[in-house]
Design a protein around this motif. Structure first.
Motif, PDB file in Angstrom:
ATOM      1  N   ILE A 212      25.469  77.611  48.437  1.00  0.00           N
ATOM      2  CA  ILE A 212      26.707  77.046  48.989  1.00  0.00           C
ATOM      3  C   ILE A 212      27.894  77.372  48.093  1.00  0.00           C
ATOM      4  O   ILE A 212      28.968  77.784  48.560  1.00  0.00           O
ATOM      5  N   VAL A 213      27.706  77.214  46.783  1.00  0.00           N
ATOM      6  CA  VAL A 213      28.815  77.428  45.855  1.00  0.00           C
ATOM      7  C   VAL A 213      29.274  78.877  45.873  1.00  0.00           C
ATOM      8  O   VAL A 213      30.486  79.154  45.913  1.00  0.00           O
ATOM      9  N   TRP A 214      28.345  79.842  45.862  1.00  0.00           N
ATOM     10  CA  TRP A 214      28.757  81.247  45.860  1.00  0.00           C
ATOM     11  C   TRP A 214      29.457  81.629  47.170  1.00  0.00           C
ATOM     12  O   TRP A 214      30.364  82.461  47.179  1.00  0.00           O
ATOM     13  N   THR A 215      29.066  81.018  48.263  1.00  0.00           N
ATOM     14  CA  THR A 215      29.766  81.273  49.532  1.00  0.00           C
ATOM     15  C   THR A 215      31.215  80.794  49.448  1.00  0.00           C
ATOM     16  O   THR A 215      32.140  81.501  49.854  1.00  0.00           O
ATOM     17  N   VAL A 216      31.416  79.613  48.889  1.00  0.00           N
ATOM     18  CA  VAL A 216      32.769  79.076  48.739  1.00  0.00           C
ATOM     19  C   VAL A 216      33.593  79.944  47.793  1.00  0.00           C
ATOM     20  O   VAL A 216      34.767  80.252  48.068  1.00  0.00           O
ATOM     21  N   LEU A 217      33.014  80.380  46.682  1.00  0.00           N
ATOM     22  CA  LEU A 217      33.747  81.205  45.721  1.00  0.00           C
ATOM     23  C   LEU A 217      34.172  82.537  46.345  1.00  0.00           C
ATOM     24  O   LEU A 217      35.303  83.009  46.122  1.00  0.00           O
ATOM     25  N   ALA A 218      33.285  83.157  47.120  1.00  0.00           N
ATOM     26  CA  ALA A 218      33.630  84.428  47.771  1.00  0.00           C
ATOM     27  C   ALA A 218      34.776  84.234  48.759  1.00  0.00           C
ATOM     28  O   ALA A 218      35.694  85.058  48.839  1.00  0.00           O
ATOM     29  N   LEU A 219      34.731  83.153  49.527  1.00  0.00           N
ATOM     30  CA  LEU A 219      35.814  82.878  50.480  1.00  0.00           C
ATOM     31  C   LEU A 219      37.135  82.636  49.758  1.00  0.00           C
ATOM     32  O   LEU A 219      38.196  83.093  50.208  1.00  0.00           O
ATOM     33  N   MET A 220      37.090  81.948  48.639  1.00  0.00           N
ATOM     34  CA  MET A 220      38.315  81.676  47.884  1.00  0.00           C
ATOM     35  C   MET A 220      38.954  82.968  47.373  1.00  0.00           C
ATOM     36  O   MET A 220      40.171  83.154  47.476  1.00  0.00           O
ATOM     37  N   LEU A 221      38.136  83.884  46.821  1.00  0.00           N
ATOM     38  CA  LEU A 221      38.694  85.137  46.310  1.00  0.00           C
ATOM     39  C   LEU A 221      39.213  86.003  47.455  1.00  0.00           C
ATOM     40  O   LEU A 221      40.236  86.690  47.309  1.00  0.00           O
ATOM     41  N   ALA A 222      38.547  85.965  48.606  1.00  0.00           N
ATOM     42  CA  ALA A 222      39.029  86.721  49.763  1.00  0.00           C
ATOM     43  C   ALA A 222      40.397  86.211  50.208  1.00  0.00           C
ATOM     44  O   ALA A 222      41.286  87.007  50.553  1.00  0.00           O
ATOM     45  N   VAL A 223      40.589  84.898  50.185  1.00  0.00           N
ATOM     46  CA  VAL A 223      41.892  84.335  50.549  1.00  0.00           C
ATOM     47  C   VAL A 223      42.972  84.814  49.588  1.00  0.00           C
ATOM     48  O   VAL A 223      44.088  85.162  49.995  1.00  0.00           O
ATOM     49  N   VAL A 224      42.663  84.861  48.298  1.00  0.00           N
ATOM     50  CA  VAL A 224      43.632  85.353  47.316  1.00  0.00           C
ATOM     51  C   VAL A 224      44.010  86.800  47.618  1.00  0.00           C
ATOM     52  O   VAL A 224      45.195  87.179  47.599  1.00  0.00           O
ATOM     53  N   ILE A 225      43.026  87.630  47.929  1.00  0.00           N
ATOM     54  CA  ILE A 225      43.281  89.053  48.150  1.00  0.00           C
ATOM     55  C   ILE A 225      44.150  89.293  49.381  1.00  0.00           C
ATOM     56  O   ILE A 225      44.999  90.199  49.393  1.00  0.00           O
ATOM     57  N   VAL A 226      43.972  88.497  50.415  1.00  0.00           N
ATOM     58  CA  VAL A 226      44.771  88.723  51.636  1.00  0.00           C
ATOM     59  C   VAL A 226      46.125  88.037  51.590  1.00  0.00           C
ATOM     60  O   VAL A 226      46.972  88.280  52.458  1.00  0.00           O
ATOM     61  N   THR A 227      46.378  87.201  50.563  1.00  0.00           N
ATOM     62  CA  THR A 227      47.666  86.515  50.484  1.00  0.00           C
ATOM     63  C   THR A 227      48.514  86.965  49.305  1.00  0.00           C
ATOM     64  O   THR A 227      49.747  86.904  49.382  1.00  0.00           O
ATOM     65  N   ASP A 228      47.918  87.407  48.211  1.00  0.00           N
ATOM     66  CA  ASP A 228      48.681  87.857  47.047  1.00  0.00           C
ATOM     67  C   ASP A 228      49.453  89.133  47.386  1.00  0.00           C
ATOM     68  O   ASP A 228      48.900  90.072  47.960  1.00  0.00           O
ATOM     69  N   ARG A 229      50.705  89.173  46.993  1.00  0.00           N
ATOM     70  CA  ARG A 229      51.568  90.298  47.385  1.00  0.00           C
ATOM     71  C   ARG A 229      51.056  91.645  46.875  1.00  0.00           C
ATOM     72  O   ARG A 229      51.085  92.633  47.609  1.00  0.00           O
ATOM     73  N   GLN A 230      50.596  91.699  45.645  1.00  0.00           N
ATOM     74  CA  GLN A 230      50.130  92.976  45.107  1.00  0.00           C
ATOM     75  C   GLN A 230      48.813  93.410  45.719  1.00  0.00           C
ATOM     76  O   GLN A 230      48.557  94.596  45.892  1.00  0.00           O
ATOM     77  N   PHE A 231      47.963  92.453  46.081  1.00  0.00           N
ATOM     78  CA  PHE A 231      46.661  92.783  46.642  1.00  0.00           C
ATOM     79  C   PHE A 231      46.726  93.109  48.132  1.00  0.00           C
ATOM     80  O   PHE A 231      46.045  94.013  48.621  1.00  0.00           O
ATOM     81  N   ARG A 232      47.530  92.363  48.875  1.00  0.00           N
ATOM     82  CA  ARG A 232      47.464  92.463  50.332  1.00  0.00           C
ATOM     83  C   ARG A 232      47.967  93.810  50.854  1.00  0.00           C
ATOM     84  O   ARG A 232      47.639  94.192  51.979  1.00  0.00           O
ATOM     85  N   ARG A 233      48.743  94.537  50.047  1.00  0.00           N
ATOM     86  CA  ARG A 233      49.235  95.840  50.506  1.00  0.00           C
ATOM     87  C   ARG A 233      48.101  96.842  50.705  1.00  0.00           C
ATOM     88  O   ARG A 233      48.277  97.870  51.373  1.00  0.00           O
ATOM     89  N   PHE A 234      46.912  96.549  50.155  1.00  0.00           N
ATOM     90  CA  PHE A 234      45.773  97.445  50.330  1.00  0.00           C
ATOM     91  C   PHE A 234      45.045  97.213  51.657  1.00  0.00           C
ATOM     92  O   PHE A 234      44.247  98.060  52.067  1.00  0.00           O
ATOM     93  N   HIS A 235      45.294  96.071  52.314  1.00  0.00           N
ATOM     94  CA  HIS A 235      44.645  95.760  53.603  1.00  0.00           C
ATOM     95  C   HIS A 235      43.138  96.003  53.524  1.00  0.00           C
ATOM     96  O   HIS A 235      42.545  96.688  54.371  1.00  0.00           O
TER      97      HIS A 235
END
Length: 466
Positions: A212-235
């Motif tokens: 359960i914990v690793w599933t939550v951690l993966a979802l959290m990092l995915a949210v960061v990648i799609v919302t952070d300005r420097q990361f999201r430009r990679f789509h």
């Protein structure tokens, strides 16, 4: 063998100071993230120790079986790190090239997970075939049924971590990982013992909590990648379903040797756990505790190894051969120096470290004594363990993976586990013999990795791979 370069000029010293700063800036969040990963596993060990020595031994058998598969898969995913770093260093179609590599690393994970899950679901016969007690094998499978689902989110998390590390912005990984320690401790405690209104699931609950914990951690990092300005430009996650077979094949060519090498290394410790099981359950429990302590120290050179892969890979893409040397040697010296210090600590206070995981009671007296004897040997191999893992990371930055894979097989299995089994069962050293064999194998691999690094120019490893 090439000596460690030492430059006496002011410009040379400045370049080395700059490399030291860049390596530490990249490495420290990775190191702390690795430590949080180890802390999550350590939490599982502590909670199982509270259940008793036998549940601890059973969960150790389960963790070691899953760990062997996880390391091979992690090696496959690791191939994306030098490829993305080299693309960024080359500064040609960076966004497109990085996105291709990341997407196909996720494809690789999906490809391998279903067959691995099928094997793990039916793990009891495998554990029995390895000579373990039927009761321990049954309990180990119960633990695995909860724990095995953590593999896919864990690997997704590592793929995303490789991406943010290649951009030299790993801070978010640290923040999310720190959250994971507390979440795993609380959820594991609740699901194992039935607190916080949760059902008491015993050994199965400990495995389920990690999933359960690793599933939550993966979802959290995915949210960061799609919302952070420097990361999201990679789509990164856009059109995930589109195949890219040339990049997929390239990742397999580079990643499979890394995965096998990491599997050989991690697998030898898993094999050691099963050899301990041929002795007795107390030896398995002692091995689990001693290995967890050694693993905590190992997270630092592992983070430096990951930083070396990125830094060397970037210099490779830029065609900067002096930079390749500086980035590799800087990480290597830091890793070996740190492990020398941890060797002193482990040698000085082994019992204090062991009783973090086990209560100092008469019931646990033999397990503690065995773990203390194992740590005496672990203190010796700390230095070569740091040397070999950073050396492997340096070579991965050069996209050199096949020969290091052979080094790993020969050192860990043909020599290390062979000597360990011979000492344990033919010479009567038992668990101490197994740990001595591990130390010998690590030393041999460290020497071979360093030898190959010093011959990188002669071998043509500093030319950018096509």
């Amino acid at each position: 063998m090439e000596a460690i370069p030492v430059l006496s000029t002011a410009s040379g010293r400045q370049a080395w100071r700059a490399e030291l700063g860049a390596t530490l800036s990249l490495a420290w969040p990775l190191i702390l993230s690795n430590l949080t990963y180890a802390a999550i596993q350590a939490t599982d060990v502590v909670l199982m120790g509270w259940l008793g020595a036998r549940p601890l031994a059973a969960s150790a058998l389960g963790i070691n079986l899953v760990f062997a598969f996880s390391l091979v898969c992690l090696g496959l995913v690791t191939a994306s790190s030098p490829m993305m770093a080299t693309a960024i260093g080359a500064k040609i179609q960076v966004v497109h090239d990085v996105r291709r590599t990341f997407r196909q690393s996720l494809w690789m994970i999906v490809t391998v997970m279903v067959p691995i899950w099928l094997v793990l679901w039916n793990s009891e016969p495998i554990i029995l075939a390895l000579g373990q007690e039927p009761a321990l094998a049954r309990d180990a499978q119960t633990f695995i049924h909860g724990y095995m689902w953590s593999m896919m989110p864990f690997l997704f998390f590592q793929a995303m971590r490789n991406f943010v590390a290649a951009l030299e912005r790993p801070g978010w990984v640290l923040v999310i990982s720190l959250f994971g320690i507390g979440a795993n401790a609380l959820l594991g405690y609740g699901l194992i013992f039935g607190h916080f209104g949760l059902p008491a699931l015993g050994i199965f609950g400990g495995g389920l909590a990690s999933s359960i914990v690793w599933t939550v951690l993966a979802l959290m990092l995915a949210v960061v990648i799609v919302t952070d300005r420097q990361f999201r430009r990679f789509h990164l996650f856009g059109r995930f379903w589109r195949p890219d077979w040339p990049r997929y094949r390239k990742l397999w060519r580079l990643g499979l040797p890394i995965g096998l090498a990491m599997g050989f290394e991690g697998g030898v410790f898993s094999a050691a756990a099963y050899l301990m099981g041929l002795i007795d359950a107390e030896s398995v429990a002692a091995h689990a505790v001693a290995l967890q302590i050694a693993a905590m120290a190992f997270m630092v050179p592992w983070g430096l190894s990951q930083a070396a892969t990125v830094r060397v890979g970037r210099c490779l893409g830029e065609g900067d051969k002096p930079g390749i040397a500086r980035s590799g040697w800087t990480a290597w010296m830091l890793g070996v120096g740190f492990m020398a210090m941890t060797a002193i600590v482990i040698w000085s206070i082994p019992r204090d470290l062991i009783t973090i995981f086990l209560d100092d009671t008469a019931e646990n007296a033999r397990v503690i004594a065995l773990a203390t004897s194992f740590l005496a040997i672990a203190a010796i191999f700390q230095i070569v363990d740091g040397a070999q893992v950073v050396g492997a990371g340096m070579l991965r930055g050069l996209h050199d993976t096949r020969v290091p894979m052979i080094f790993a097989f020969v050192g860990y299995w043909a020599i290390g586990i062979g000597i360990g089994a011979w000492l344990a069962f033919r010479q009567g050293w038992q668990g101490q013999g197994i740990w001595t064999g591990l130390a010998v194998g690590l030393a041999i691999v460290a020497v071979l990795m360093l030898w190959r690094w010093t011959r990188r120019e002669t071998l043509g490893l500093t030319r950018v791979a096509s």
